[in-house]
Each structure stands twice: as C-alpha cells, then as structure tokens.
Design a protein around this motif. Structure first.
Motif, PDB file in Angstrom:
ATOM      1  N   TYR A 146      -4.974   6.595   0.459  1.00 30.38           N
ATOM      2  CA  TYR A 146      -4.048   7.558   1.419  1.00 30.38           C
ATOM      3  C   TYR A 146      -3.758   8.288   0.755  1.00 30.38           C
ATOM      4  CZ  TYR A 146       0.704   7.461   3.105  1.00 30.38           C
ATOM      5  OH  TYR A 146       2.063   7.189   3.557  1.00 30.38           O
ATOM      6  N   THR A 147      -3.289   8.307  -0.859  1.00 32.71           N
ATOM      7  CA  THR A 147      -2.293   8.466  -1.696  1.00 32.71           C
ATOM      8  C   THR A 147      -3.052  10.248  -1.603  1.00 32.71           C
ATOM      9  OG1 THR A 147      -2.219   7.313  -3.527  1.00 32.71           O
ATOM     10  CG2 THR A 147      -2.103   8.928  -4.108  1.00 32.71           C
ATOM     11  N   ASP A 192      -7.239   0.602   0.263  1.00 30.76           N
ATOM     12  CA  ASP A 192      -6.831   1.510   0.794  1.00 30.76           C
ATOM     13  C   ASP A 192      -6.435   3.214   0.378  1.00 30.76           C
ATOM     14  OD1 ASP A 192     -10.132   2.431   0.534  1.00 30.76           O
ATOM     15  OD2 ASP A 192      -9.506   2.032   3.176  1.00 30.76           O
ATOM     16  N   ALA A 193      -5.545   2.460  -0.476  1.00 31.31           N
ATOM     17  CA  ALA A 193      -4.249   3.036  -0.859  1.00 31.31           C
ATOM     18  C   ALA A 193      -4.029   4.251  -1.954  1.00 31.31           C
ATOM     19  CB  ALA A 193      -3.294   2.530  -2.311  1.00 31.31           C
ATOM     20  N   MET A 194      -6.215   4.370  -2.382  1.00 30.13           N
ATOM     21  CA  MET A 194      -5.997   5.621  -3.530  1.00 30.13           C
ATOM     22  C   MET A 194      -6.292   6.536  -2.671  1.00 30.13           C
ATOM     23  SD  MET A 194      -5.381   7.100  -5.836  1.00 30.13           S
ATOM     24  CE  MET A 194      -4.568   6.036  -7.271  1.00 30.13           C
ATOM     25  N   ALA A 212       2.161   6.652  -7.266  1.00 30.74           N
ATOM     26  CA  ALA A 212       1.200   7.309  -6.956  1.00 30.74           C
ATOM     27  C   ALA A 212       1.985   9.755  -7.094  1.00 30.74           C
ATOM     28  CB  ALA A 212       0.404   7.885  -6.666  1.00 30.74           C
ATOM     29  N   LEU A 213       2.212   9.456  -5.991  1.00 30.70           N
ATOM     30  CA  LEU A 213       3.197  10.755  -6.267  1.00 30.70           C
ATOM     31  C   LEU A 213       4.458  11.673  -6.515  1.00 30.70           C
ATOM     32  CD1 LEU A 213       2.048  10.642  -1.349  1.00 30.70           C
ATOM     33  CD2 LEU A 213       0.663  12.804  -4.253  1.00 30.70           C
ATOM     34  N   SER A 228       1.095   4.297  -2.599  1.00 26.04           N
ATOM     35  CA  SER A 228       1.430   5.015  -2.979  1.00 26.04           C
ATOM     36  C   SER A 228       2.206   6.335  -3.251  1.00 26.04           C
ATOM     37  CB  SER A 228       0.646   5.826  -1.230  1.00 26.04           C
ATOM     38  OG  SER A 228      -0.646   5.456  -0.884  1.00 26.04           O
ATOM     39  N   GLN A 235      -2.406  12.628   1.631  1.00 23.33           N
ATOM     40  CA  GLN A 235      -1.225  13.095   0.929  1.00 23.33           C
ATOM     41  C   GLN A 235      -0.890  13.898  -0.100  1.00 23.33           C
ATOM     42  OE1 GLN A 235       1.752  12.071   3.191  1.00 23.33           O
ATOM     43  NE2 GLN A 235       0.093  11.136   4.366  1.00 23.33           N
ATOM     44  N   GLU A 243       1.037  -1.501  -0.112  1.00 20.54           N
ATOM     45  CA  GLU A 243      -0.005   0.156   0.526  1.00 20.54           C
ATOM     46  C   GLU A 243       1.095   0.921  -0.187  1.00 20.54           C
ATOM     47  OE1 GLU A 243      -2.723   2.109   3.444  1.00 20.54           O
ATOM     48  OE2 GLU A 243      -2.682   0.370   2.627  1.00 20.54           O
ATOM     49  N   LYS A 244       2.151   1.262   0.478  1.00 18.72           N
ATOM     50  CA  LYS A 244       2.415   2.553   0.860  1.00 18.72           C
ATOM     51  C   LYS A 244       3.764   2.168  -0.665  1.00 18.72           C
ATOM     52  CE  LYS A 244       5.357   2.921   4.218  1.00 18.72           C
ATOM     53  NZ  LYS A 244       6.260   3.125   5.485  1.00 18.72           N
TER      54      LYS A 244
END
Length: 158
Positions: A126-127, A122-124, A40-41, A37, A130, A33-34
């Motif tokens: 979290y993204t 819920d990775a998105m 994605a960032l 994210s 952030q 998951e981390k």
C-alpha cells in the motif's frame, strides 16, 4: 464500515449474516495498516499533528492484542500445542512447553501472532502504491528521482 472491504463480503458468516466480531477485527487491522503506511510516507513529526489518528491506531492495536491474547489463552486452556493440530499458533504454544530450553511466554506468543497478522496486511505494498501515485502526480519530483537513480548524486546533470 471501512473502504477496505468490498461490500463487507469478508465479514459475513457462511449463512450470509454479518459477523460483528470479524468486522471489528478487520477494522482494527485496517486502521493499523493505514497508520503503518501513513508513517512510512510522512515524517515522524506528523504523528504529533495527527493525534486523533495516532490514538485511533493505538486503540486498534490494543484491541487486536487483546483479541489475540484471548485466543492464545483459550487454545492453551484446551491443550493446544499437543501435536494434534499443526497450525502456527499450536506450534508456538508447543514452543512454550516446559520441555523447551527457552520457552515462549504468552506475551511472546501473542506478539508473534501480531507479527503474522499485521505482516499479512500488505501495508508496504500500500505504501509503495501511494508513493508511486504521488510520483505520478508530481513530474518534477519524478524527474529528480530519475536523475538521482541514473547519476547517483541527485544533481540532475549527466
């Protein structure tokens, strides 16, 4: 172990004992998951600068894939997909039967389970959280983003 669990409460058995297998599973999903994210960032080139992090995510993915593969194999061996249970795994196993026109392979089933497991982390969310925190810390970027949304061209002029 990881910060993703509040005091490890999710990794305890009904008797209050720590469950090492569950802790390892939760850690693997957290690492993946981390990484989702993070990617994605950050630009894709950043994974070349963070080799250790990428290797850790790959190891977590391999662990999770193997873990789910073992579960699928055990369920298939005990006769899963026979209509006695109605969970998702049994439905996927039923779709791999000989009576199906295009049966699923074990690999297909494991990959579907990976999608379900990792999709539920819920990775998105979290993204996005952030990204909003970063916007809150950088008013100049927040201003540029607002202009882009309002004007559609990013010029900052109305």
């Amino acid at each position: 172990m990881g910060r993703h669990r509040s005091g490890g409460y999710r990794s305890r058995t009904s008797e209050g004992q720590r469950d090492p297998a569950l802790e390892r599973y939760l850690d693997a999903t957290h690492i993946i998951e981390k990484e989702i994210s993070f990617r994605a960032l950050h630009p894709s080139i950043s994974r070349w600068f963070f080799v250790r992090r990428t290797l850790r995510a790959r190891a977590a993915y391999r662990y999770l894939y193997g873990y789910l593969s073992e579960i699928v194999q055990r369920r298939q061996t005990r006769g899963g997909g026979d209509g006695q249970s109605n969970d998702v795994l049994d439905m996927l196993i039923a779709a791999s039967g000989p009576e199906c026109a295009d049966p699923l392979s074990r690999k297909d089933i494991v990959e579907e389970m990976m999608s379900l497991v990792l999709g539920g982390t819920d990775a998105m969310a979290y993204t996005v959280t952030q990204a909003l925190l970063l916007l809150g810390d950088r008013p100049e970027i927040q201003r540029d983003a607002r202009c882009l949304i309002e004007n559609g061209d990013g010029s900052g002029e109305k």
